[in-house]
Design a protein around this motif. Structure first.
Motif, PDB file in Angstrom:
ATOM      1  N   VAL A 229       0.847  -1.556   0.051  1.00  0.00           N
ATOM      2  CA  VAL A 229       0.030  -0.176   0.355  1.00  0.00           C
ATOM      3  C   VAL A 229       0.670   1.250   0.099  1.00  0.00           C
ATOM      4  CG1 VAL A 229      -1.768   1.627   0.778  1.00  0.00           C
ATOM      5  CG2 VAL A 229      -1.974  -1.086   1.160  1.00  0.00           C
ATOM      6  N   ALA A 230       1.645   1.087   0.788  1.00  0.00           N
ATOM      7  CA  ALA A 230       2.605   2.323   0.827  1.00  0.00           C
ATOM      8  C   ALA A 230       3.313   2.955  -0.648  1.00  0.00           C
ATOM      9  CB  ALA A 230       3.688   2.082   1.915  1.00  0.00           C
ATOM     10  N   ILE A 231       4.164   1.768  -1.390  1.00  0.00           N
ATOM     11  CA  ILE A 231       4.079   2.027  -2.727  1.00  0.00           C
ATOM     12  C   ILE A 231       3.381   2.214  -3.037  1.00  0.00           C
ATOM     13  CG2 ILE A 231       5.143   0.891  -4.612  1.00  0.00           C
ATOM     14  CD1 ILE A 231       6.623  -1.282  -2.738  1.00  0.00           C
ATOM     15  N   ARG A 232       1.942   2.002  -3.225  1.00  0.00           N
ATOM     16  CA  ARG A 232       0.715   2.215  -4.012  1.00  0.00           C
ATOM     17  C   ARG A 232       0.574   3.376  -3.755  1.00  0.00           C
ATOM     18  NH1 ARG A 232      -2.592  -1.242  -3.524  1.00  0.00           N
ATOM     19  NH2 ARG A 232      -3.747  -0.089  -2.286  1.00  0.00           N
ATOM     20  N   LEU A 233       1.053   3.809  -3.008  1.00  0.00           N
ATOM     21  CA  LEU A 233       0.432   5.520  -2.433  1.00  0.00           C
ATOM     22  C   LEU A 233       0.853   6.174  -2.956  1.00  0.00           C
ATOM     23  CD1 LEU A 233      -1.006   4.995   1.395  1.00  0.00           C
ATOM     24  CD2 LEU A 233      -2.521   5.709  -1.116  1.00  0.00           C
ATOM     25  N   LEU A 234       2.331   6.279  -3.412  1.00  0.00           N
ATOM     26  CA  LEU A 234       3.764   6.744  -3.196  1.00  0.00           C
ATOM     27  C   LEU A 234       3.875   7.078  -5.569  1.00  0.00           C
ATOM     28  CD1 LEU A 234       6.003   8.379  -2.692  1.00  0.00           C
ATOM     29  CD2 LEU A 234       7.784   6.358  -2.756  1.00  0.00           C
ATOM     30  N   GLN A 235       3.351   5.545  -5.349  1.00  0.00           N
ATOM     31  CA  GLN A 235       3.333   5.671  -7.067  1.00  0.00           C
ATOM     32  C   GLN A 235       2.520   7.362  -7.095  1.00  0.00           C
ATOM     33  OE1 GLN A 235       3.471   1.332  -7.788  1.00  0.00           O
ATOM     34  NE2 GLN A 235       5.554   1.243  -8.252  1.00  0.00           N
ATOM     35  N   ARG A 236       1.160   7.238  -7.099  1.00  0.00           N
ATOM     36  CA  ARG A 236       0.208   7.658  -7.256  1.00  0.00           C
ATOM     37  C   ARG A 236       0.511   9.366  -6.585  1.00  0.00           C
ATOM     38  NH1 ARG A 236      -4.921   8.995  -5.177  1.00  0.00           N
ATOM     39  NH2 ARG A 236      -4.373   7.260  -2.821  1.00  0.00           N
ATOM     40  N   SER A 237       1.129   9.284  -6.017  1.00  0.00           N
ATOM     41  CA  SER A 237       0.799  10.985  -5.885  1.00  0.00           C
ATOM     42  C   SER A 237       1.845  11.051  -6.832  1.00  0.00           C
ATOM     43  CB  SER A 237       1.735  10.749  -4.038  1.00  0.00           C
ATOM     44  OG  SER A 237       2.363  10.271  -3.846  1.00  0.00           O
ATOM     45  N   ASN A 238       3.166  10.416  -7.006  1.00  0.00           N
ATOM     46  CA  ASN A 238       4.023  11.167  -7.660  1.00  0.00           C
ATOM     47  C   ASN A 238       3.624  10.824  -9.056  1.00  0.00           C
ATOM     48  OD1 ASN A 238       6.272  10.982  -5.710  1.00  0.00           O
ATOM     49  ND2 ASN A 238       6.619   9.212  -6.367  1.00  0.00           N
ATOM     50  N   ALA A 239       3.069  10.032  -9.742  1.00  0.00           N
ATOM     51  CA  ALA A 239       2.119  10.331 -10.925  1.00  0.00           C
ATOM     52  C   ALA A 239       1.142  12.034 -10.681  1.00  0.00           C
ATOM     53  CB  ALA A 239       1.406   9.324 -11.619  1.00  0.00           C
ATOM     54  N   GLU A 240       0.270  12.108  -9.680  1.00  0.00           N
ATOM     55  CA  GLU A 240      -0.340  13.132  -9.887  1.00  0.00           C
ATOM     56  C   GLU A 240       0.605  14.780  -9.837  1.00  0.00           C
ATOM     57  OE1 GLU A 240      -3.687  12.577  -6.767  1.00  0.00           O
ATOM     58  OE2 GLU A 240      -4.001  10.876  -8.355  1.00  0.00           O
ATOM     59  N   SER A 241       2.008  14.451  -9.434  1.00  0.00           N
ATOM     60  CA  SER A 241       2.549  15.478  -9.110  1.00  0.00           C
ATOM     61  C   SER A 241       2.637  15.332 -10.653  1.00  0.00           C
ATOM     62  CB  SER A 241       3.420  15.486  -8.106  1.00  0.00           C
ATOM     63  OG  SER A 241       4.466  16.203  -8.162  1.00  0.00           O
ATOM     64  N   THR A 242       3.083  14.611 -11.055  1.00  0.00           N
ATOM     65  CA  THR A 242       3.776  14.913 -12.439  1.00  0.00           C
ATOM     66  C   THR A 242       2.444  15.593 -13.880  1.00  0.00           C
ATOM     67  OG1 THR A 242       5.551  12.859 -12.599  1.00  0.00           O
ATOM     68  CG2 THR A 242       4.964  13.810 -14.138  1.00  0.00           C
ATOM     69  N   ASP A 243       1.165  14.851 -13.489  1.00  0.00           N
ATOM     70  CA  ASP A 243       0.520  15.507 -14.491  1.00  0.00           C
ATOM     71  C   ASP A 243       0.121  16.970 -14.043  1.00  0.00           C
ATOM     72  OD1 ASP A 243      -0.080  12.568 -15.302  1.00  0.00           O
ATOM     73  OD2 ASP A 243      -1.409  12.375 -14.364  1.00  0.00           O
ATOM     74  N   ALA A 244       0.414  17.354 -12.515  1.00  0.00           N
ATOM     75  CA  ALA A 244       0.021  18.813 -12.269  1.00  0.00           C
ATOM     76  C   ALA A 244       1.173  19.309 -12.766  1.00  0.00           C
ATOM     77  CB  ALA A 244      -0.323  19.165 -11.358  1.00  0.00           C
ATOM     78  N   GLN A 245       2.418  18.883 -13.142  1.00  0.00           N
ATOM     79  CA  GLN A 245       3.388  20.029 -13.700  1.00  0.00           C
ATOM     80  C   GLN A 245       3.243  20.482 -15.118  1.00  0.00           C
ATOM     81  OE1 GLN A 245       7.199  17.979 -12.639  1.00  0.00           O
ATOM     82  NE2 GLN A 245       6.751  18.535 -10.117  1.00  0.00           N
ATOM     83  N   GLU A 246       2.887  18.640 -15.814  1.00  0.00           N
ATOM     84  CA  GLU A 246       2.892  18.648 -17.220  1.00  0.00           C
ATOM     85  C   GLU A 246       1.209  19.822 -17.745  1.00  0.00           C
ATOM     86  OE1 GLU A 246       4.184  17.255 -20.053  1.00  0.00           O
ATOM     87  OE2 GLU A 246       5.219  16.360 -18.532  1.00  0.00           O
ATOM     88  N   ASN A 247       0.365  19.634 -16.571  1.00  0.00           N
ATOM     89  CA  ASN A 247      -0.925  21.027 -16.978  1.00  0.00           C
ATOM     90  C   ASN A 247      -0.456  22.286 -16.807  1.00  0.00           C
ATOM     91  OD1 ASN A 247      -2.700  18.925 -17.560  1.00  0.00           O
ATOM     92  ND2 ASN A 247      -3.058  18.430 -15.242  1.00  0.00           N
TER      93      ASN A 247
END
Length: 254
Positions: A229-247
């Motif tokens: 669960v910790a890895i999944r949360l970390l990967q999801r938050s990193n992905a959302e952060s990357t998407d936000a930067q792209e936007n």
């Protein structure tokens, strides 16, 4: 001559090694006996190291058996959880915070913090289930304030089915429901099931069914679930952060 120097400069730049960017991830494990009996080095840390091989992982565990959440977050009446109140920080919370400060004080900036919590059996057995959610939210709020970040990832080990049919069943249900509500109400949080981890042979070879404590195999599986669960949360938050930067990047029109 200038063209030759420029070419040499470009060659040197291309040949220079690129410094590897190392992310630093802090994992904090706390709670009572079922956390105290968990060995992070058995399964938890190897899974993190396999998922984040190039990163620096800091794992801090501070747990003590038989303790109510009051020892981390002190309040006697239900109220809206408010951080910044020194009197709300119990002795075990202060002990945990000192340990975090001691082990991370000289490190460069931490890129992520994950708080893993396995506690609640004492509160359920003592009829304190009604107040549990408020105290858990207060504990999280204090940790966010003291570490200076509101992006702490949270993993909760929901207390097992040990007391669901006993004399304290009502409060046992209340604590479990509170843990799920808190995890499901926060953006980067999750909870893990432990109902199947307390059946089997204990360390002495005696068969246990719906025991208060987990089996040896159960603790290894708990470590795996926490890490997953910790890895999944970390990967999801990193992905959302990357998407936000792209936007946020400006659109370039040709």
């Amino acid at each position: 001559m200038r063209q030759m120097l420029a070419a040499i400069f470009l060659l040197l730049m291309n040949a220079a090694p690129v410094a590897e960017v190392v992310s630093r991830h802090l994992f904090i494990l706390s709670g009572q006996s079922n956390m105290a009996r968990l060995d992070p080095e058995d399964v938890f840390m190897p899974l993190l190291q396999a998922a984040l091989p190039a990163d620096q992982l800091i794992v801090i565990k501070d747990a003590q058996g038989g303790q109510p959440i009051q020892r981390w977050y002190q309040t006697l009446e239900p109220s809206v959880a408010v951080s910044g109140q020194p009197e709300s920080r119990g002795p075990l919370y202060q002990q945990l915070l000192r340990k975090i400060t001691a082990e991370t004080g000289d490190l460069p900036a931490i890129d992520s913090v994950t708080f893993i919590w396995m506690q609640g059996e004492r509160d359920a057995r003592e009829g304190a289930g009604e107040l549990y959610e408020d105290k858990l939210r207060g504990l999280i709020a204090n940790l966010q304030a003291d570490l200076g970040r509101d992006d702490i990832r949270l993993v909760i080990g929901r207390i097992s089915d040990h007391g669901l049919d006993g004399p304290s069943s009502m409060d046992w249900h209340r604590v479990r429901e509170a843990q799920m509500r808190v995890a499901e109400s926060l953006p980067f949080a999750g909870w893990v099931d432990t109902d199947d981890l307390n059946d089997g042979l204990d360390a002495n070879g005696k068969l246990r069914v719906d025991d208060l404590h987990l089996t040896e195999k159960g603790y290894r599986e708990l470590g795996r679930r926490f890490a997953t669960v910790a890895i999944r949360l970390l990967q999801r938050s990193n992905a959302e952060s990357t998407d936000a930067q792209e936007n946020r990047r400006p659109v370039v029109q040709n």
